[in-house]
Design an enzyme around this catalytic site. Structure first.
Site, PDB file in Angstrom:
ATOM      1  N   TYR A 138      -1.134  -0.885  10.261  1.00  0.00           N
ATOM      2  CA  TYR A 138      -1.320  -1.183   8.836  1.00  0.00           C
ATOM      3  C   TYR A 138      -0.098  -0.706   8.041  1.00  0.00           C
ATOM      4  CZ  TYR A 138      -3.644  -1.139   4.241  1.00  0.00           C
ATOM      5  OH  TYR A 138      -3.971  -1.355   2.924  1.00  0.00           O
ATOM      6  N   SER A 174       0.857  -1.194   0.000  1.00  0.00           N
ATOM      7  CA  SER A 174       0.000   0.000   0.000  1.00  0.00           C
ATOM      8  C   SER A 174       0.890   1.241   0.000  1.00  0.00           C
ATOM      9  CB  SER A 174      -0.866   0.013   1.267  1.00  0.00           C
ATOM     10  OG  SER A 174      -1.513   1.260   1.408  1.00  0.00           O
TER      11      SER A 174
HETATM   12  N1  LIG Z   1      -8.755  -0.514  -1.520  1.00  0.00           N
HETATM   13  C1  LIG Z   1      -7.701   0.276  -1.345  1.00  0.00           C
HETATM   14  O1  LIG Z   1      -7.789   1.492  -1.481  1.00  0.00           O
HETATM   15  C2  LIG Z   1      -6.350  -0.318  -1.011  1.00  0.00           C
HETATM   16  C3  LIG Z   1      -5.262   0.545  -1.019  1.00  0.00           C
HETATM   17  C4  LIG Z   1      -3.988   0.034  -0.729  1.00  0.00           C
HETATM   18  C5  LIG Z   1      -3.831  -1.309  -0.439  1.00  0.00           C
HETATM   19  N2  LIG Z   1      -4.907  -2.144  -0.428  1.00  0.00           N
HETATM   20  C6  LIG Z   1      -4.660  -3.555  -0.111  1.00  0.00           C
HETATM   21  O2  LIG Z   1      -5.264  -4.373  -1.086  1.00  0.00           O
HETATM   22  C7  LIG Z   1      -5.673  -5.599  -0.486  1.00  0.00           C
HETATM   23  C8  LIG Z   1      -7.143  -5.837  -0.784  1.00  0.00           C
HETATM   24  O3  LIG Z   1      -7.883  -4.745  -0.311  1.00  0.00           O
HETATM   25  P1  LIG Z   1      -9.388  -4.469  -0.759  1.00  0.00           P
HETATM   26  O4  LIG Z   1      -9.602  -3.018  -0.655  1.00  0.00           O
HETATM   27  O5  LIG Z   1      -9.697  -5.183  -2.017  1.00  0.00           O
HETATM   28  O6  LIG Z   1     -10.143  -5.153   0.493  1.00  0.00           O
HETATM   29  P2  LIG Z   1     -11.571  -5.852   0.605  1.00  0.00           P
HETATM   30  O7  LIG Z   1     -11.932  -5.715   2.036  1.00  0.00           O
HETATM   31  O8  LIG Z   1     -12.521  -5.367  -0.437  1.00  0.00           O
HETATM   32  O9  LIG Z   1     -11.224  -7.392   0.296  1.00  0.00           O
HETATM   33  C9  LIG Z   1     -10.327  -8.086   1.104  1.00  0.00           C
HETATM   34  C10 LIG Z   1     -10.670  -9.554   1.069  1.00  0.00           C
HETATM   35  O10 LIG Z   1      -9.710 -10.249   1.898  1.00  0.00           O
HETATM   36  C11 LIG Z   1     -10.410 -11.175   2.714  1.00  0.00           C
HETATM   37  N3  LIG Z   1      -9.650 -11.422   3.939  1.00  0.00           N
HETATM   38  C12 LIG Z   1      -9.474 -10.584   4.983  1.00  0.00           C
HETATM   39  N4  LIG Z   1      -8.728 -11.157   5.926  1.00  0.00           N
HETATM   40  C13 LIG Z   1      -8.408 -12.401   5.482  1.00  0.00           C
HETATM   41  C14 LIG Z   1      -7.667 -13.484   6.025  1.00  0.00           C
HETATM   42  N5  LIG Z   1      -7.110 -13.412   7.225  1.00  0.00           N
HETATM   43  N6  LIG Z   1      -7.533 -14.611   5.280  1.00  0.00           N
HETATM   44  C15 LIG Z   1      -8.119 -14.704   4.058  1.00  0.00           C
HETATM   45  N7  LIG Z   1      -8.849 -13.713   3.510  1.00  0.00           N
HETATM   46  C16 LIG Z   1      -8.998 -12.571   4.211  1.00  0.00           C
HETATM   47  C17 LIG Z   1     -11.761 -10.531   2.986  1.00  0.00           C
HETATM   48  O11 LIG Z   1     -12.754 -11.479   3.348  1.00  0.00           O
HETATM   49  C18 LIG Z   1     -12.056  -9.859   1.641  1.00  0.00           C
HETATM   50  O12 LIG Z   1     -12.769 -10.710   0.753  1.00  0.00           O
HETATM   51  C19 LIG Z   1      -5.383  -5.479   1.014  1.00  0.00           C
HETATM   52  O13 LIG Z   1      -4.149  -6.115   1.309  1.00  0.00           O
HETATM   53  C20 LIG Z   1      -5.271  -3.980   1.210  1.00  0.00           C
HETATM   54  O14 LIG Z   1      -4.429  -3.673   2.313  1.00  0.00           O
HETATM   55  C21 LIG Z   1      -6.179  -1.665  -0.695  1.00  0.00           C
END
Ligand SMILES: NC(=O)c1ccc[n+]([C@@H]2O[C@H](COP(=O)([O-])OP(=O)(O)OC[C@H]3O[C@@H](n4cnc5c(N)ncnc54)[C@H](O)[C@@H]3O)[C@@H](O)[C@H]2O)c1
Length: 293
Positions: free
Chosen positions: A171, A158
């Site tokens: 985080y 991130s």
């Molecule tokens: N959306 C953003 O703006 C953003 C920005 C930077 C980084 N990220 C990173 O991208 C990744 C995905 O984020 P997102 O926004 O798509 O999130 P999201 O919440 O939409 O999806 C995350 C998924 O991971 C699953 N999950 C959570 N904990 C888990 C575990 N312990 N074991 C297995 N599955 C698990 C959840 O059930 C969910 O389906 C994350 O690592 C997040 O830190 C997201």
């Protein structure tokens, strides 16, 4: 075959034909977009998510597009469950060639505060999922990749892992550590043709995030992207697919930002510039510095 009727696959098919991929957290958001992108280019995908029904829904979508996928309900912080995940993947398809460590403890971020206010349980749980979970998946994937002559791993980091914040202490630290874990893996197993890169998204409007942010926050966050639209899960999935593919055969150990330019500018200067430009005559500097969107 229905596969030939899929327009998306015809455009860019084949980069993952014959490959097996594990995508964690693939039941929603960015992970789901990654799983779909890999399947659309011929990869067989293990959709691993702590939410089993979300994982099933993703595999159903892949099947509807004539792709191949297997849903597994798993918490990546659990070592035994991760071992079982890779065993099942190998038995169902074959050894894993591609790994996307995407699952992240996003549900904890509202409780992830400044250092003095931080509940240590939040720190521990964040590290267990984001960092330990990523390490566990890498440790299960690497031996098979070595045996098969190589592989590719993308760790979902991130922008928060590259800049300080007033909150999100755990985080941010977990994501910064994931960047170094990626570099260590690339350094230690590059000789075995295993590539590992981290992807650092900025603001990506997943359904879950959209539901959490009010209109003020959305405008505020958009103001600091240089491109005039928000990021989409598909933007990140396209980068992940590139890094997993042979198109990126000489790229390893990198942290690649995908943030609409968010980290490419200094917010202080940009806000100052906007305020000067928007300041009506006679208005105080303090009043002018309040958010204008
Ligand atoms: N959306 C953003 O703006 C953003 C920005 C930077 C980084 N990220 C990173 O991208 C990744 C995905 O984020 P997102 O926004 O798509 O999130 P999201 O919440 O939409 O999806 C995350 C998924 O991971 C699953 N999950 C959570 N904990 C888990 C575990 N312990 N074991 C297995 N599955 C698990 C959840 O059930 C969910 O389906 C994350 O690592 C997040 O830190 C997201």
């Amino acid at each position: 075959m229905p596969r030939e009727t899929n327009a998306i696959r015809e455009d860019a098919m084949g980069r993952f034909e014959g490959k097996v991929a594990v995508v964690t957290g693939a039941g929603a958001g960015i992970g789901k977009a990654c799983a779909l992108a890999i399947a659309r280019e011929g990869g067989r995908v293990v959709v691993a998510d702590i939410d089993g029904s979300a994982a099933m829904a993703c595999t159903a979508q892949i099947a509807a597009e004539a792709g191949h996928a297997l849903a597994l309900a798993i918490d990546i912080a659990e070592a035994q469950a991760v071992a079982a995940l890779f065993d099942t993947a190998e038995r169902h398809f074959s050894a894993v060639d591609l790994l996307v460590n995407n699952a992240g403890a996003m549900h904890l971020t509202p409780r992830d505060r400044a250092i003095l206010d931080l509940d240590l349980a939040v720190w521990d749980e964040t590290m267990a999922t984001n960092l330990r979970g990523t390490l566990l998946c890498c440790r299960q994937a690497i031996p098979g990749m070595i045996a098969r002559g190589g592989g590719a791993i993308v760790n979902m980091s991130s922008c928060q892992g590259l800049s300080g914040d007033t909150a999100l202490t755990s985080y941010a630290a977990s994501k910064a550590a994931m960047n170094m874990l990626s570099a260590s893996l690339a350094t230690q197993y590059g000789h075995a043709q295993i590539r590992c890169n981290a992807v650092a998204p900025g603001l990506i409007m997943t359904e879950r995030l959209l539901a959490k942010l009010d209109e003020y926050m959305q405008r505020h966050l958009r103001r600091h992207q240089l491109l005039p639209r928000v990021g989409r899960p598909e933007d990140v999935a396209a980068l992940v697919a590139f890094l997993l593919s042979d198109d990126a055969a000489f790229i390893t150990g990198q942290v690649v930002c995908i943030d609409g330019g968010m980290l490419a500018h200094v917010p202080t200067y940009a806000d100052g510039g906007n305020s000067r430009a928007a300041r009506p005559s006679g208005e105080s500097a303090e009043a002018a510095a309040s958010p204008r969107c």
